[in-house]
Write an enzyme that holds these catalytic residues in place. Structure first.
Site, PDB file in Angstrom:
ATOM      1  N   SER A   1      43.798  51.591  15.007  1.00 41.66           N
ATOM      2  CA  SER A   1      43.175  52.275  16.147  1.00 41.66           C
ATOM      3  C   SER A   1      41.673  52.437  15.899  1.00 41.66           C
ATOM      4  O   SER A   1      40.856  52.324  16.820  1.00 41.66           O
ATOM      5  CB  SER A   1      43.779  53.663  16.330  1.00 41.66           C
TER       6      SER A   1
ATOM      7  N   HIS B   1      35.993  68.226  11.550  1.00 41.66           N
ATOM      8  CA  HIS B   1      34.967  67.921  10.541  1.00 41.66           C
ATOM      9  C   HIS B   1      34.371  66.544  10.773  1.00 41.66           C
ATOM     10  O   HIS B   1      33.264  66.260  10.348  1.00 41.66           O
ATOM     11  CB  HIS B   1      35.544  68.031   9.115  1.00 41.66           C
TER      12      HIS B   1
ATOM     13  N   LYS C   1      46.782  65.680  18.041  1.00 43.15           N
ATOM     14  CA  LYS C   1      48.078  65.169  18.515  1.00 43.15           C
ATOM     15  C   LYS C   1      48.360  65.734  19.888  1.00 43.15           C
ATOM     16  O   LYS C   1      47.949  66.861  20.203  1.00 43.15           O
ATOM     17  CB  LYS C   1      49.206  65.592  17.566  1.00 43.15           C
TER      18      LYS C   1
ATOM     19  N   LYS D   1      45.907  62.437   7.054  1.00 48.43           N
ATOM     20  CA  LYS D   1      46.149  60.989   7.055  1.00 48.43           C
ATOM     21  C   LYS D   1      44.837  60.211   7.141  1.00 48.43           C
ATOM     22  O   LYS D   1      44.599  59.278   6.383  1.00 48.43           O
ATOM     23  CB  LYS D   1      47.014  60.675   8.288  1.00 48.43           C
TER      24      LYS D   1
ATOM     25  N   LYS E   1      41.542  62.311  16.487  1.00 48.56           N
ATOM     26  CA  LYS E   1      42.376  61.145  16.807  1.00 48.56           C
ATOM     27  C   LYS E   1      43.836  61.463  16.557  1.00 48.56           C
ATOM     28  O   LYS E   1      44.166  62.118  15.574  1.00 48.56           O
ATOM     29  CB  LYS E   1      41.937  60.004  15.865  1.00 48.56           C
TER      30      LYS E   1
END
Ligand code: NAD
Length: 471
Positions: free
Chosen positions: A361, A64, A105, A93, A69
């Protein structure tokens, strides 16, 4: 609750939260499902000349927002279910801490201790090559980061490989975060997850009403802390908790646990581990009897900072902590979580608490895209402006301000200070957002995990709503 997989546990938490919202079921189905999974098998040459096939995965849960990441972990326990679960957690998160990424991931199924540095480099570079070949990496596509078993060194190998393959890509360094500073990394990324855990827990222990319910005094000072895992996240948690006046009374590692009821000296434990490879035998510490599990020691705050599924149906009744700080991803199973909640234990959930890494990050990615260090443009300007104001105060009040006082008071922010400040603001705001939502949803029946998932679902749903895809 029967034994369910990690991904099913994340979905269980999602479903419980989703039932408290009014979103269209088809939209909820889209938010829940993992969009893409790429499965890899590639050969690498061991130092002894033998060829070994390495298995790896990359999952992109939600697109979305782009890029997606999420970290890359090296662990023998990696499997497709785990990578999907962790990618889903990343989507939620990012939404909880308002970081504009989808979740992803990656995992490589190896026990890193069994490989030489040269072999680890070959594995990392080959995985980066395969990710690039499948269009599963890129500054606007999918941006990996460190996780269990990986760090700045692995990220630099990934950046270098991607850059070599995409030598006309101006923003190539933004293809991965958690890099060394010399290679486009940002000051403050290494400690970001541990510092974020500290900021999150600091907010929690400073709410008088909640501490009263737990029967704990307000604030961090004097709180006893047990930490499982003394890696990147665990070490930095220990450091920041101790600096704020808490006592880290025990640390558990895979090869043994140490304790000291008066509080361990974290710098000495770190030094000892660097010298010997183990925390066991650190000065002023005793090794915990192997029959005794550090997780089960009485303490105010228990910080699992190693792997998932460490507090389960099997040991939950022996857990004595008042607060569980989920620094690792998925350390408490859904069933254990439910039991702890019924017992009045406060669980500060992973989807919020360990978001410091992805937050910083995000700052690193912005730095790479802007090609300028944070603070470079304004630091000196701010210092000169502060000095002028202080000189005016001096003139108006007659108070003499020494050069040393001027230097301290007019100090302009360095990159690391800006990063810490941005992280503190992010974690503090997000904590109070989910706490307020919990109250709105009907605390005490609702736990912080459910509130954080509702928060994430609402935010991602509004994205789809804004795109006009779902009602
Ligand atoms: P790491 O590899 O730096 O550290 C993990 C530590 O746990 C190591 O010291 C390892 O020896 C120890 N460990 C392994 N098995 C253990 C066991 N059975 N008992 C006790 N200790 C054990 O990894 P990390 O980056 O600190 O990540 C730890 C957790 O935090 C993972 O769940 C990861 O997903 C999560 N996390 C990490 C980041 C990050 O920025 N690094 C961000 C968010 C979440």
């Amino acid at each position: 609750m029967p034994n369910i997989s990690f991904a099913e546990q994340v979905n269980h938490n999602f479903d419980r939260a989703a039932s408290l919202t009014n979103h269209d079921p088809s939209l909820l189905a889209q938010l829940r499902v993992c969009n893409f999974v790429c499965r890899f098998a590639f050969p690498i040459e061991r130092d002894n000349g033998k060829i070994e096939v390495i298995r790896a995965w990359r999952a992109q849960h939600s697109n979305h927002k782009l890029p997606t990441k999420g970290g890359i972990r090296f662990s023998n326990d990696v499997n497709e279910d785990e990578v999907i679960a962790l990618a889903s957690l990343m989507s939620y998160k990012c939404a909880i801490v308002n970081v504009p990424f989808g979740g992803a991931k990656g995992g490589v199924k190896i026990d890193r201790r069994q490989y030489s540095d040269a072999e680890l480099e070959r594995i990392t570079r080959r995985f980066a090559f395969e990710l690039s070949r499948k269009n599963f990496i890129g500054p606007g596509i999918d941006v990996p980061a460190p996780d269990f078993g990986t760090g700045a060194r692995e990220m630099s190998w990934i950046a270098d490989t991607y850059q070599a393959l995409n030598n006309e890509e101006l923003n190539a360094l933004a293809c991965v975060t958690g890099k060394p500073v010399a290679l486009g990394g940002i000051r403050g990324r290494t400690e970001a997850t541990g510092l974020g855990v500290f900021y999150g827990i600091r907010e929690a222990v400073n709410v008088a009403e909640d501490m009263k319910q737990l029967g704990l005094p307000l604030g961090m000072e004097g709180k006893s802390v047990v930490i499982q895992g003394f890696g990147n996240v665990g070490y930095h948690c220990a450091k920041f908790f101790t600096a704020a006046g808490a006592k880290v009374i025990a640390i558990a590692e895979w090869d043994g646990s140490i304790h000291n009821p008066a509080g361990l000296n974290i710098a000495e434990v770190d030094e000892h581990r660097k010298e010997t490879g183990s925390i066991v035998g650190s000065p002023d510490s005793k090794q915990l009897d192997p029959s005794c599990d550090a997780l089960e020691l009485p303490c105010d705050i228990l910080v699992p900072a190693a792997l998932e599924n460490v507090i389960t149906d099997e040991n939950v009744d022996r857990i004595q902590a008042s607060i569980i700080a989920e620094a690792a991803n998925g350390p408490v199973t859904a069933a254990a979580s439910e039991k702890l909640f019924q017992r009045g234990v406060m669980i500060v959930p992973d989807a919020f608490l360990n978001a410091g890494g992805v937050t910083v990050s995000y700052f690193e990615w912005l730095k790479n895209l802007s090609h300028v260090r944070f603070g470079r443009m304004e630091k000196r300007y701010e210092e000169n402006a502060f000095r002028r104001v202080l000189k005016l105060v001096e003139g108006a009040t007659g108070t003499v301000i020494t050069e040393e006082q001027l230097r301290v008071a007019a100090h302009g922010a360095e990159e690391q200070e800006l990063v810490h400040s941005g992280l503190e603001e992010t974690m503090s705001t997000a904590y109070h957002e989910i706490r307020a939502l919990r109250l709105k949803l009907g605390a005490p029946k609702i736990d912080l995990r459910t509130a954080s998932f509702v928060d994430a679902i609402n935010k991602i749903a509004s994205c789809y709503g804004d795109m006009g895809i779902f009602p």
